[in-house]
Scaffold this motif. Structure first.
Motif: not given
Length: 154
Positions: A39, A77-78, A80-82, A84-85
């Motif tokens: 990323d 948490a990772q 959740r970031e995915t 969001g992306a």
């Protein structure tokens, strides 16, 4: 190690006679090989052979269960970031199809390019993530983080 090229200290786990111990390693004692992540971020591969380290906590304590819990929370948490992306990519694509015009009409009017409102993979993942977060936390103190990690409830 995410951002490993910028760190001053590392917390590392290592096998001990008691199980898994946690140790503090000064960055200048470790060999680091920096690289770019998929990323565009930065990370480092660490080599810690014969590296001096300071034990964290009581020496001889097995920290395996704590490491497992922290790792599980970091993975959630990772995820959740995915999610969001994915939501952002879908929103950007949908906005582009609505605003971009070809042959005098918006791209979103072409049948092959229409998005169904039901096609929201992020929502399915979010529900799964919410379920797993509750399993991790139960009624513990981290339960208050649920809305921040999984987003608003459906």
């Amino acid at each position: 190690m995410p951002h490993g090229t910028r760190a001053d200290l590392f917390v590392v786990g290592a096998a001990t006679d008691a199980g898994t111990g946690l140790f503090l390693v000064p960055a200048e004692q470790a060999t680091r090989h920096g690289y770019r992540t998929y990323d565009g971020g930065h990370a480092a591969a660490l080599t810690l052979a014969l590296t001096p380290a300071t034990p964290l906590g009581t020496p001889g304590t097995d920290h395996t269960s704590m490491i497992d819990r922290v790792t599980a929370h970091a993975l959630v948490a990772q995820c959740r970031e995915t999610i969001g992306a994915m939501d952002s990519a879908l929103r950007i694509t949908t906005d582009h199809l609505r605003s971009r015009r070809q042959f005098g009409v918006a791209l979103s009017t072409f049948q092959d390019l229409r998005f169904r409102d039901r096609w929201r993979p992020g929502e399915h993942l979010q529900r799964a993530l919410r379920k797993h977060w509750r399993l991790l936390c139960g009624a513990s103190a981290c339960s208050w983080l649920l809305p921040f990690v999984t987003g608003p409830s459906s």
